[in-house]
Design a protein around this motif. Structure first.
Motif, PDB file in Angstrom:
ATOM      1  N   LEU A  38       0.896  -1.163   0.009  1.00 14.11           N
ATOM      2  CA  LEU A  38       0.096   0.021   0.002  1.00 14.11           C
ATOM      3  C   LEU A  38       0.827   1.120   0.114  1.00 14.11           C
ATOM      4  CD1 LEU A  38      -2.768   0.614   0.022  1.00 14.11           C
ATOM      5  CD2 LEU A  38      -2.645   0.945   2.683  1.00 14.11           C
ATOM      6  N   GLU A  39       2.006   1.284   0.893  1.00 17.64           N
ATOM      7  CA  GLU A  39       2.711   2.433   1.023  1.00 17.64           C
ATOM      8  C   GLU A  39       3.519   2.903  -0.343  1.00 17.64           C
ATOM      9  OE1 GLU A  39       3.598   2.748   5.838  1.00 17.64           O
ATOM     10  OE2 GLU A  39       5.140   1.512   4.413  1.00 17.64           O
TER      11      GLU A  39
ATOM     12  N   SER B 152      -1.893   4.767  -5.011  1.00 18.36           N
ATOM     13  CA  SER B 152      -1.366   5.895  -4.091  1.00 18.36           C
ATOM     14  C   SER B 152      -2.365   6.899  -3.726  1.00 18.36           C
ATOM     15  CB  SER B 152      -0.087   6.397  -4.786  1.00 18.36           C
ATOM     16  OG  SER B 152      -0.670   7.429  -5.754  1.00 18.36           O
TER      17      SER B 152
ATOM     18  N   ARG C 245      -4.549   4.989  -1.085  1.00 18.93           N
ATOM     19  CA  ARG C 245      -3.543   4.915   0.359  1.00 18.93           C
ATOM     20  C   ARG C 245      -3.629   6.300   1.005  1.00 18.93           C
ATOM     21  NH1 ARG C 245       2.139   6.108  -1.547  1.00 18.93           N
ATOM     22  NH2 ARG C 245       1.426   7.849  -1.785  1.00 18.93           N
ATOM     23  N   ASP C 246      -3.410   7.494   0.240  1.00 14.66           N
ATOM     24  CA  ASP C 246      -3.549   8.673   1.221  1.00 14.66           C
ATOM     25  C   ASP C 246      -4.903   8.823   1.762  1.00 14.66           C
ATOM     26  OD1 ASP C 246      -1.049   8.816   0.243  1.00 14.66           O
ATOM     27  OD2 ASP C 246      -1.620  10.552  -1.220  1.00 14.66           O
TER      28      ASP C 246
ATOM     29  N   PHE D 128      -5.084   6.409   4.684  1.00 11.42           N
ATOM     30  CA  PHE D 128      -4.373   6.650   5.845  1.00 11.42           C
ATOM     31  C   PHE D 128      -5.015   7.930   6.610  1.00 11.42           C
ATOM     32  CE2 PHE D 128       0.073   5.034   4.433  1.00 11.42           C
ATOM     33  CZ  PHE D 128      -0.378   3.812   4.746  1.00 11.42           C
TER      34      PHE D 128
END
Ligand SMILES: Cc1cc2nc3c(=O)[nH]c(=O)nc-3n(C[C@H](O)[C@H](O)[C@H](O)COP(=O)(O)OP(=O)(O)OC[C@H]3O[C@@H](n4cnc5c(N)ncnc54)[C@H](O)[C@@H]3O)c2cc1C
Length: 553
Positions: A517-518, A525, A528-529, A532
């Motif tokens: 994921l990172e 991406s 992911r952001d 998070f």
């Protein structure tokens, strides 16, 4: 029981499949002759082995006194019922902590009301890298559950506090101009406010009341662990490569630094702490597969055990992620490196498209260094797992800087990159889980990366290795005076592996997911952001940190 003496040459560091035929199998007669010969050689050569220092070519110059002492300490003890002899392969965090935990729990139990398990314990730690404890080996580790182990072993101050830079927060941002904040983990608050796990009891130091989380440089940790070992019962020999391990007899074939001679020594127990490319792991997998104990060599699917189908469990698998790791010299000032925060106790993450970087400070007072890990989703190319953390001469500052600039890493990261004095290029590999971490006859047992090399995205490999070491010694201590009884030892080893496999497997899976994921590209991406950001708002990121950091002992 298998009769495999597995040699490192037959299972070279390249990642080709290692079938059971690659192990060296001796016929009984030849084997017997060879054993006699090697035992004879072993006795002669063992006199030349210095205790607790690097193996050198000057050994012939030992004076008489040293020679006698050496003979006392190194005599081949296979016939000595009173001695329990352990060979630890590897002087990394797993190997050195295992030696320490065994000294504490087998020769003088932590519980002073109990009698010592045995009258004489003899541990030999062998590492092929002559510089395994040198100051320039490796980067920084985030240590938390491992610090709890050190506290339990009574060496918290001298091994951890002295070498650690406290980690109090993790701050994550995007690589955009606005540096959008994604989440922040307040380590203190998470640990002290925890009510779901027993982190509050296990991660707060009993004496000082501090939260046990900090970053240590690998070499500092290794050196301090070694210094805390009692030389009476443990010798550490560097520059000594293990070439073969016999799962049946407990024999280890080794070659000293001069590289010309090999010898064979026999032990009651062999602990495979030899890292991601572990020879001991290959031996455990093959010996269990050839003994027909499919359940102990595979993931419960017996059709996958034996022959080349065991290769997935012996050989590490590439995760698709590479890390460029940079380390600065000592005493770099953080103020001009990280603009927003001059606080050294925060780890900073910046997420971009298909890549991210992590910056943190490691080391004790007057020996702090900044660490920079740039992780990117890309083919392996010519990189490998770089288990010895060799600085790559091909990775220049310019190369690293260009790579990070292309990935739009912020100016702080680029500035730090130019301050690094050494770089390591590392392909991130991991192991498929094993159902058992010991050979079926209980002669070989695995700890640390040899048992469960995991991607480093939750910062748990060394922490888990140190917990393995503690639990292994604790389980063996339950054998008491029966420490040489194979069925008792086997029970203890099963109990060790039953305790440690579930948490390490869970962390392994989580680390693989987090890493993917990172370093996600394009839409991943963006997802992911968002994920998070939301996870940070609801405190989930803190719980993920805590679930990895809380020790399972
Ligand atoms: C980029 C990166 C960042 C990381 N960050 C963290 C972190 O923040 N926190 C954390 O907990 N973990 C972290 N890890 C993971 C950690 O480095 C490993 O999990 C840890 O080093 C495992 O310890 P070990 O003793 O099992 O193996 P190793 O450290 O690999 O040690 C094995 C030793 O065995 C020796 N050896 C191997 N084969 C032989 C042989 N045949 N004969 C004799 N000796 C032999 C080697 O020379 C070596 O010294 C990170 C890893 C990477 C790659």
């Amino acid at each position: 029981m298998s009769r495999s003496l597995l040699s490192s040459s037959s299972s070279s560091s390249s990642r080709r499949c290692c079938s059971s035929s690659s192990s060296r199998i001796f016929s009984s007669k030849r084997r017997h002759q060879q054993q006699r010969h090697q035992r004879h050689l072993g006795k002669r050569r063992q006199r030349r082995v210095p205790r607790a220092r690097e193996s050198t070519d000057d050994d012939d110059n030992n004076d008489d006194e040293k020679e006698k002492e050496h003979e006392r300490n190194n005599k081949n003890n296979e016939d000595d019922d009173d001695v329990y002899s352990v060979c630890v392969l590897g002087a990394g965090p797993a190997g050195l902590t295992t030696a320490l935990a065994m000294q504490k729990m087998l020769s003088s139990p932590l519980d002073t009301t109990k009698k010592p398990t045995l009258s004489r314990l003899k541990i030999t730690v062998l590492d092929k890298n002559p510089n395994a404890l040198d100051g320039n080996v490796g980067g920084g580790f985030n240590i938390n559950g491992g610090a709890a182990v050190l506290e339990k072993l009574g060496v918290y101050e001298e091994v951890f506090s002295k070498n650690a830079n406290a980690l109090r927060a993790v701050l994550s941002r995007r690589c955009d101009i606005a540096r959008t904040r994604l989440f922040e983990v307040d380590v203190e608050k998470e640990v002290r406010g925890d009510f779901l796990t027993n982190a509050k009891e296990l991660l707060v130091n009993e004496k000082s009341g501090e939260v046990m989380a900090g970053t240590v440089m690998r070499a500092d940790l290794s050196q301090s662990l070694r210094e805390s070992l009692n030389e009476e019962t443990c010798e550490v020999v560097l520059g000594c490569e293990v070439l073969g391990v016999d799962a049946e007899s407990g024999e280890v074939e080794l070659r000293r630094r001069d590289g010309t001679t090999t010898e064979t020594r026999k032990f009651d127990l062999i602990v495979g702490a030899d890292g991601i490319d572990s020879l001991a792991r290959k031996c455990v997998v093959e010996s269990n597969a050839s003994s027909g104990d499919g359940s102990s060599s595979g993931s419960g699917n017996s059709s996958r055990s034996g022959g080349s189908s065991t290769s997935g469990r012996k050989e590490p698998i590439y995760s698709g992620i590479k890390i460029l790791f940079g380390v600065t010299g000592v005493d770099d000032k953080p103020e001009d490196l990280i603009r927003e925060l001059s606080d050294r106790t925060t780890a900073h993450q910046w997420f971009g498209d298909g890549a991210y970087s992590l910056v943190f400070t490691g080391g004790g007072e007057n020996k702090k260094r900044h660490n920079l890990a740039f992780c990117s989703n890309e083919p392996l190319g010519s990189a490998n797992s770089n288990p010895s953390w060799r600085a790559n001469s091909s990775v220049t500052k310019e190369y690293a800087h260009n790579k990070m600039m292309k990935a739009n890493m912020p100016a702080d990261v680029l500035r730090l990159c130019l301050r690094c004095e050494r770089f390591f290029e590392i392909g991130v590999f991991f192991h498929e889980p094993l159902d058992s971490w010991s050979s079926s006859n209980g002669k070989i047992v695995l700890v640390g990366d040899a048992a469960h090399a995991m991607p480093p995205f939750l910062g748990q490999g060394a922490n888990q290795a140190m917990q393995d070491a503690y639990v292994l010694a604790k389980c063996l201590a339950t054998c008491g005076a029966d420490i040489k009884n194979p069925s008792k030892v086997n029970e203890a080893l099963q109990s060790y592996s039953n305790t440690r496999r579930p948490p390490t497997e869970a962390i392994m899976n989580a680390s693989r997911f987090v890493g993917a994921l990172e370093t996600g590209k394009g839409p991943v991406s963006l997802f992911r952001d968002l994920a998070f950001f939301v996870a940070g708002k609801f405190g989930i990121t803190g719980k993920i940190f805590l679930s990895g950091a809380t020790p399972r002992l």
